[in-house]
Design a protein around this motif. Structure first.
Motif, PDB file in Angstrom:
ATOM      1  N   THR A  74     -11.272  -7.518   1.753  1.00  0.00           N
ATOM      2  CA  THR A  74     -11.221  -6.280   2.088  1.00  0.00           C
ATOM      3  C   THR A  74      -9.913  -6.133   1.377  1.00  0.00           C
ATOM      4  N   SER A 134     -10.592  -5.139  -1.930  1.00  0.00           N
ATOM      5  CA  SER A 134     -11.145  -3.958  -2.531  1.00  0.00           C
ATOM      6  C   SER A 134     -10.712  -3.097  -1.762  1.00  0.00           C
ATOM      7  N   GLU A 135      -9.459  -3.124  -1.291  1.00  0.00           N
ATOM      8  CA  GLU A 135      -8.855  -1.315  -0.696  1.00  0.00           C
ATOM      9  C   GLU A 135      -7.487  -0.947  -2.066  1.00  0.00           C
ATOM     10  N   LYS A 153       0.904  -0.894  -0.186  1.00  0.00           N
ATOM     11  CA  LYS A 153       0.314   0.016   0.168  1.00  0.00           C
ATOM     12  C   LYS A 153       0.686   1.196   0.096  1.00  0.00           C
ATOM     13  N   GLY A 164      -8.772   1.995  -3.929  1.00  0.00           N
ATOM     14  CA  GLY A 164      -8.034   3.016  -3.185  1.00  0.00           C
ATOM     15  C   GLY A 164      -6.589   3.230  -4.339  1.00  0.00           C
TER      16      GLY A 164
END
Length: 315
Positions: free
Chosen positions: A67, A70-71, A34, A75
């Motif tokens: 999850t 999806s992030e 991320k 994002g």
């Protein structure tokens, strides 16, 4: 790297993520991927992304992995591809959650992806685990409707699923269907069919299939012999079962627990206790079963025989 002015790229990211995952630091891997996507605009390629998804499914719940997906999608614009969905579907199929597998299949199609043969094989395998032969057949028909060519795994899975759910006659029809598409039955195909025929009480039909199999140059293996041995004992064809046992012993084949237990019980039921002890000795010597497992089966059978004699149910 950063202090020296070197920017990380997709190769750097892949090595770092795989190293963190292999050492049990999945949370750090998620944080790093991320961070690289946000700060350095270095998005992971599909190989790295799918590797991390697969790893997370081993260490987190399906919800946790979903999850993360999806992030990354919302994002950072890292979208799941066909491989991602295949990994997810394989995971839920192994967990026997076929309802979720079918939901994910719909999502995959909505995202513009076309399921491939491997994906449908995965779903068929999941239904096989639940002995839902009818559903396996539905998936196969869907493949044909969508013009996806089945492979040998497809046919073997279909035949196994139908045979396991008591639809051996229907499974037999696909032997010719396979040949039409250029796929020829192998030892897995034949053994699955024999298992189905034996389940239906047609052990002699399974023997005929063995002859057909050998005539076509396909050699039976240990699993084939165990399947037939178990089926013949269940069908009270003890003489033929003993013949098969002799062949297995001569070729040093191991006995599976089910075949061993059925043979021992059949011998004792027919007053051949000495022969049952001999089978016990072979099972132990060949390391087919542990000493404890082999002895426990023999002991429980002898106790049953003693009680049956006392009640006049056995000679």
């Amino acid at each position: 790297m950063e202090s020296k002015g070197f920017q990380p790229d997709s190769v750097t990211t892949d090595i770092a993520i795989r190293t963190l995952c292999s050492t049990g630091h999945q949370d750090h891997a998620v944080h790093l991927i991320k961070n690289l996507s946000q700060v350095h605009f270095t998005k992971p390629d599909t190989y790295t992304f799918n590797f991390l998804v697969k790893t997370l499914l081993k260490t987190r719940t399906l919800t946790g992995a979903s999850t993360f997906i999806s992030e990354m999608k919302n994002g950072f614009g890292v979208k799941p591809d066909l491989v991602t969905y295949t990994i997810l579907i394989d995971n839920v199929c192994n967990g026997k959650n076929l309802r979720e597998a079918m939901r994910l299949l719909d999502v995959l199609k909505e995202e513009g992806f076309k399921p491939d043969c491997y994906l449908y094989n995965t779903i068929m395998k999941g239904y096989c685990m639940l002995s839902y032969g009818g559903e396996v057949l539905k998936v196969y028909k869907t493949m044909i409707e969508e013009e996806i060519k089945p492979d040998l795994v497809t046919y073997n899975t279909l035949i196994y699923g139908l045979s396991k759910s008591g639809k051996a006659k229907e499974a037999m029809k696909f032997l010719k269907e396979m040949a039409k598409t250029g796929h020829f039955p192998d030892v897995v195909t034949y053994t699955s069919l024999m298992n189905g025929l034996c389940r239906d009480g047609n052990a002699l039909g399974a023997l005929e299939l063995l002859g057909e199999m050998e005539n076509k140059g396909c050699n039976p293996n240990e699993c084939t012999y165990n399947t037939l041995l178990h089926g013949l004992c269940k069908a009270r064809q003890l003489d033929k079962a003993v013949e098969f046992y002799g062949v297995m012993k001569e070729d040093n084949m191991k006995l599976e627990s089910g075949a061993y237990g059925t043979l021992v019980r059949a011998l004792c039921r027919n007053g051949k206790v000495a022969e049952a002890y001999e089978v016990f000795d072979y099972a132990v010597e060949s390391k087919s079963l542990t000493d404890v497992a082999a002895y426990t089966t023999l002991e429980s059978t002898l106790k049953w025989l003693k009680k049956a004699k006392e009640q006049g149910l056995a000679v």
